[in-house]
Design a protein around this motif. Sequence first.
Motif, PDB file in Angstrom:
ATOM      1  N   SER A   1       0.877  -1.318   0.058  1.00  0.00           N
ATOM      2  CA  SER A   1      -0.210  -0.045   0.037  1.00  0.00           C
ATOM      3  C   SER A   1       0.762   1.159   0.006  1.00  0.00           C
ATOM      4  CB  SER A   1      -0.855  -0.172   1.110  1.00  0.00           C
ATOM      5  OG  SER A   1      -1.708   1.246   1.328  1.00  0.00           O
ATOM      6  N   ARG A   2       1.802   1.361   0.782  1.00  0.00           N
ATOM      7  CA  ARG A   2       2.666   2.470   0.852  1.00  0.00           C
ATOM      8  C   ARG A   2       3.534   2.735  -0.376  1.00  0.00           C
ATOM      9  NH1 ARG A   2       5.122   2.597   7.068  1.00  0.00           N
ATOM     10  NH2 ARG A   2       2.990   2.561   8.325  1.00  0.00           N
ATOM     11  N   SER A   3       4.128   1.651  -0.793  1.00  0.00           N
ATOM     12  CA  SER A   3       4.788   1.797  -1.934  1.00  0.00           C
ATOM     13  C   SER A   3       4.196   2.298  -3.364  1.00  0.00           C
ATOM     14  CB  SER A   3       5.644   0.508  -2.344  1.00  0.00           C
ATOM     15  OG  SER A   3       4.586  -0.533  -2.652  1.00  0.00           O
ATOM     16  N   ARG A   4       2.809   2.266  -3.191  1.00  0.00           N
ATOM     17  CA  ARG A   4       2.245   2.781  -4.534  1.00  0.00           C
ATOM     18  C   ARG A   4       2.200   4.334  -4.641  1.00  0.00           C
ATOM     19  NH1 ARG A   4      -0.707  -1.514  -6.930  1.00  0.00           N
ATOM     20  NH2 ARG A   4      -0.765  -3.466  -5.606  1.00  0.00           N
ATOM     21  N   HIS A   5       2.491   5.014  -3.391  1.00  0.00           N
ATOM     22  CA  HIS A   5       2.384   6.471  -3.452  1.00  0.00           C
ATOM     23  C   HIS A   5       3.570   6.973  -4.042  1.00  0.00           C
ATOM     24  CE1 HIS A   5      -0.776   6.829  -0.567  1.00  0.00           C
ATOM     25  NE2 HIS A   5      -0.201   5.791   0.281  1.00  0.00           N
ATOM     26  N   PRO A   6       3.489   7.974  -4.968  1.00  0.00           N
ATOM     27  CA  PRO A   6       4.278   8.458  -5.855  1.00  0.00           C
ATOM     28  C   PRO A   6       5.627   9.003  -5.153  1.00  0.00           C
ATOM     29  CG  PRO A   6       2.361   9.466  -6.503  1.00  0.00           C
ATOM     30  CD  PRO A   6       2.194   8.770  -5.055  1.00  0.00           C
ATOM     31  N   ASP A   7       5.606   9.680  -3.977  1.00  0.00           N
ATOM     32  CA  ASP A   7       6.882   9.894  -3.424  1.00  0.00           C
ATOM     33  C   ASP A   7       7.287   9.208  -2.197  1.00  0.00           C
ATOM     34  OD1 ASP A   7       4.423  10.691  -2.087  1.00  0.00           O
ATOM     35  OD2 ASP A   7       5.045  12.550  -1.091  1.00  0.00           O
ATOM     36  N   ALA A   8       6.713   7.851  -2.428  1.00  0.00           N
ATOM     37  CA  ALA A   8       6.701   6.797  -1.238  1.00  0.00           C
ATOM     38  C   ALA A   8       8.308   6.691  -0.954  1.00  0.00           C
ATOM     39  CB  ALA A   8       6.213   5.640  -1.498  1.00  0.00           C
ATOM     40  N   SER A   9       8.664   6.125   0.336  1.00  0.00           N
ATOM     41  CA  SER A   9       9.774   5.863   0.849  1.00  0.00           C
ATOM     42  C   SER A   9      10.156   4.454  -0.230  1.00  0.00           C
ATOM     43  CB  SER A   9       9.916   5.353   2.305  1.00  0.00           C
ATOM     44  OG  SER A   9       9.758   6.751   2.855  1.00  0.00           O
ATOM     45  N   LEU A  10      11.644   4.161  -0.030  1.00  0.00           N
ATOM     46  CA  LEU A  10      12.016   2.843  -0.550  1.00  0.00           C
ATOM     47  C   LEU A  10      11.656   1.591   0.460  1.00  0.00           C
ATOM     48  CD1 LEU A  10      15.404   3.820  -2.153  1.00  0.00           C
ATOM     49  CD2 LEU A  10      13.179   3.985  -3.052  1.00  0.00           C
ATOM     50  N   TYR A  11      10.950   0.615  -0.252  1.00  0.00           N
ATOM     51  CA  TYR A  11      10.777  -0.896   0.463  1.00  0.00           C
ATOM     52  C   TYR A  11      11.128  -1.913  -0.466  1.00  0.00           C
ATOM     53  CZ  TYR A  11       7.518   2.614   2.674  1.00  0.00           C
ATOM     54  OH  TYR A  11       7.258   3.831   3.489  1.00  0.00           O
ATOM     55  N   LEU A  12      11.536  -3.058   0.404  1.00  0.00           N
ATOM     56  CA  LEU A  12      11.803  -4.168  -0.238  1.00  0.00           C
ATOM     57  C   LEU A  12      11.816  -5.390   0.979  1.00  0.00           C
ATOM     58  CD1 LEU A  12      12.797  -5.905  -2.908  1.00  0.00           C
ATOM     59  CD2 LEU A  12      15.018  -5.381  -2.147  1.00  0.00           C
ATOM     60  N   LEU A  13      10.802  -6.385   0.551  1.00  0.00           N
ATOM     61  CA  LEU A  13      10.880  -7.466   1.390  1.00  0.00           C
ATOM     62  C   LEU A  13      11.322  -8.664   0.785  1.00  0.00           C
ATOM     63  CD1 LEU A  13      10.207  -8.578   4.303  1.00  0.00           C
ATOM     64  CD2 LEU A  13       7.689  -8.791   3.640  1.00  0.00           C
ATOM     65  N   THR A  14      12.162  -9.402   1.138  1.00  0.00           N
ATOM     66  CA  THR A  14      12.617 -10.611   0.530  1.00  0.00           C
ATOM     67  C   THR A  14      12.306 -11.933   1.554  1.00  0.00           C
ATOM     68  OG1 THR A  14      15.042 -10.497   1.158  1.00  0.00           O
ATOM     69  CG2 THR A  14      14.337  -9.448  -1.051  1.00  0.00           C
ATOM     70  N   ASP A  15      12.192 -13.134   0.795  1.00  0.00           N
ATOM     71  CA  ASP A  15      12.143 -14.343   1.588  1.00  0.00           C
ATOM     72  C   ASP A  15      13.630 -14.803   2.144  1.00  0.00           C
ATOM     73  OD1 ASP A  15      13.086 -15.409  -0.697  1.00  0.00           O
ATOM     74  OD2 ASP A  15      11.084 -16.382  -1.042  1.00  0.00           O
ATOM     75  N   PHE A  16      13.738 -15.979   2.551  1.00  0.00           N
ATOM     76  CA  PHE A  16      15.129 -16.481   2.926  1.00  0.00           C
ATOM     77  C   PHE A  16      16.049 -17.109   1.810  1.00  0.00           C
ATOM     78  CE2 PHE A  16      12.276 -20.032   2.426  1.00  0.00           C
ATOM     79  CZ  PHE A  16      12.519 -20.960   1.705  1.00  0.00           C
ATOM     80  N   SER A  17      15.238 -17.285   0.620  1.00  0.00           N
ATOM     81  CA  SER A  17      15.922 -17.571  -0.576  1.00  0.00           C
ATOM     82  C   SER A  17      16.180 -16.139  -1.378  1.00  0.00           C
ATOM     83  CB  SER A  17      15.297 -18.238  -1.521  1.00  0.00           C
ATOM     84  OG  SER A  17      14.829 -19.591  -1.091  1.00  0.00           O
ATOM     85  N   GLY A  18      15.882 -15.001  -0.981  1.00  0.00           N
ATOM     86  CA  GLY A  18      16.414 -13.800  -1.489  1.00  0.00           C
ATOM     87  C   GLY A  18      15.339 -13.282  -2.637  1.00  0.00           C
ATOM     88  N   ASN A  19      14.092 -14.117  -2.609  1.00  0.00           N
ATOM     89  CA  ASN A  19      13.228 -13.640  -3.636  1.00  0.00           C
ATOM     90  C   ASN A  19      12.257 -12.333  -3.134  1.00  0.00           C
ATOM     91  OD1 ASN A  19      13.781 -15.775  -5.307  1.00  0.00           O
ATOM     92  ND2 ASN A  19      12.915 -17.186  -4.075  1.00  0.00           N
ATOM     93  N   ALA A  20      12.048 -11.311  -4.086  1.00  0.00           N
ATOM     94  CA  ALA A  20      11.237 -10.102  -3.718  1.00  0.00           C
ATOM     95  C   ALA A  20       9.806 -10.588  -3.610  1.00  0.00           C
ATOM     96  CB  ALA A  20      11.652  -9.005  -4.665  1.00  0.00           C
ATOM     97  N   LEU A  21       9.325 -10.352  -2.333  1.00  0.00           N
ATOM     98  CA  LEU A  21       8.024 -10.594  -2.154  1.00  0.00           C
ATOM     99  C   LEU A  21       7.146  -9.152  -2.241  1.00  0.00           C
ATOM    100  CD1 LEU A  21       8.220 -12.496   1.249  1.00  0.00           C
ATOM    101  CD2 LEU A  21       8.149 -13.519  -0.799  1.00  0.00           C
ATOM    102  N   VAL A  22       7.562  -8.074  -2.004  1.00  0.00           N
ATOM    103  CA  VAL A  22       6.984  -6.924  -2.099  1.00  0.00           C
ATOM    104  C   VAL A  22       7.968  -5.661  -2.106  1.00  0.00           C
ATOM    105  CG1 VAL A  22       6.240  -6.265   0.320  1.00  0.00           C
ATOM    106  CG2 VAL A  22       4.754  -5.546  -1.585  1.00  0.00           C
ATOM    107  N   GLY A  23       7.393  -4.600  -2.755  1.00  0.00           N
ATOM    108  CA  GLY A  23       8.430  -3.422  -2.827  1.00  0.00           C
ATOM    109  C   GLY A  23       8.494  -2.665  -3.961  1.00  0.00           C
TER     110      GLY A  23
END
Length: 485
Positions: free
Chosen positions: A75-97
């Motif tokens: 939800s937060r990453s959809r804003h135009p001036d949003a901060s940077l976000y990245l969530l990965t699993d234990f294998s390094g795959n990006a889940l969201v961000g």
Amino acid sequence: MTRLTRFTKTTAFKLSLLYIAVFTVMSGVLLVYVSENTDHLMSEQVVQAVDAELKGLSDVYVRGGVRDLVQTIDSRSRHPDASLYLLTDFSGNALVGNIARLPTVVLEEADGGLRRVRYTRLGQDTEDVERQAMVRTFELRGGFRLLVGRDLGEQLHFANLLGNALRLWLIVVVVMAAITWLFVSRRVMKRIDDISATSRMIMNGDLSERLSIAGNNDEFDRLAVNLNAMLDRIELLMQSMKDVTDNIAHDLKTPLTRLQTRIEIALREAKGEEGYRGALEATLDETDQLLRIFNALLRIARIESMAPGSVVEPADMNNLIAQVAELYEPLVEDEGGTLEIDMPPDLHADCNRDLISQVMVNLIENALKYGRPETGALRIRLGGKEEDGRVILFVSDNGPGIPEEDQARVKDRFVRLEESRSEPGTGLGLSLVKAVASLHGGDLRFKNEDPGLCAWIDLAPVKPASSGSGNAEAGTGRKGEPNSE
């Protein structure tokens, strides 16, 4: 010396270089100070924003687990001036961000430290644009890794603006230095060149030259006024010396010739001791007269060479006039006349007491010799008053006076009017009075009365700091005329 070397040695060139150096250093220091403080402030704001995001996401993770955390980040990453976000699993795959590419080392070192990294943002128009950001990375339970950061685009843009401002300011400083050089070279250096040219003309013997005054009362005008006053003084002294030598050459020629003739006659015609003795006595009298003339000329020259104001001190005019009157009252009475004093109480002036006493003596002796009326007794008045910011000292008589056309001429050396030829004198008494009056910033003046003549000089009154008496102002003012009733 080449033209370039001569140019680099000018004051205008040196002032321009100094201007550039000083303003460049000052501008650099100011801009560096502003840049560093601004960068520090913006960095603190970035850190505070990142820490605030992390705290909020941590609370979400604690309350709802990974599912709520993924929804919140999405939800937060959809804003135009949003901060940077990245969530990965234990294998390094990006889940969201919202980060497309990032150095893998950033996720591997998930120690929560603050790092400056280069990244590309996820989006249709931004995946090919590499940017800089400040990020923190944490490892969550279950091997998840959370990265939160803040883009540094605004901070870098501001730094570029400051750099451009510094370059523009340096250009402005150079342009201003050029304008300053033009101003200094055209105006200031022109005034200096005028002073140098006038000085050369004066050194070549033209003492009548004076420095030009622009009229804006700046430093050059004040310098020109002081130098012109000094030149006036030098010219006056040179003219005084010339007058003395001319007077000696012309006016003393006759008594010296008479002295030589008397000696020659004595050598040719004198008989016996009595004849030679009479010739020697006459020669001695003539020599005494010559010495008196020389002494008077030297005294006038010494007075004229004094600096105005260098010999003055507060003096009681009542006491001075009383002493002169006590000295001359018996002489006036012997001549069948009367000597009167007309003085206000507590009259003080800044003057040389000895010279002013000599002035009053000369004026009284002049009145004794030439102020006798055709009928009646001689009446001499001496006194003073304060008028228009000046102290007036005067001597008046009831004699025939001086014709208006001769009043200026009688102040010159060796001038004696036809009516006074029968009286002994050198024609230097009034010249000495004039010299003393000029030394005190005043003048010798005459006024014919009915009957008689009034002669007076004006002096500066004592200032309050010098004496409790006297006028509160010592200004020159208009020179008044004494009342001789």
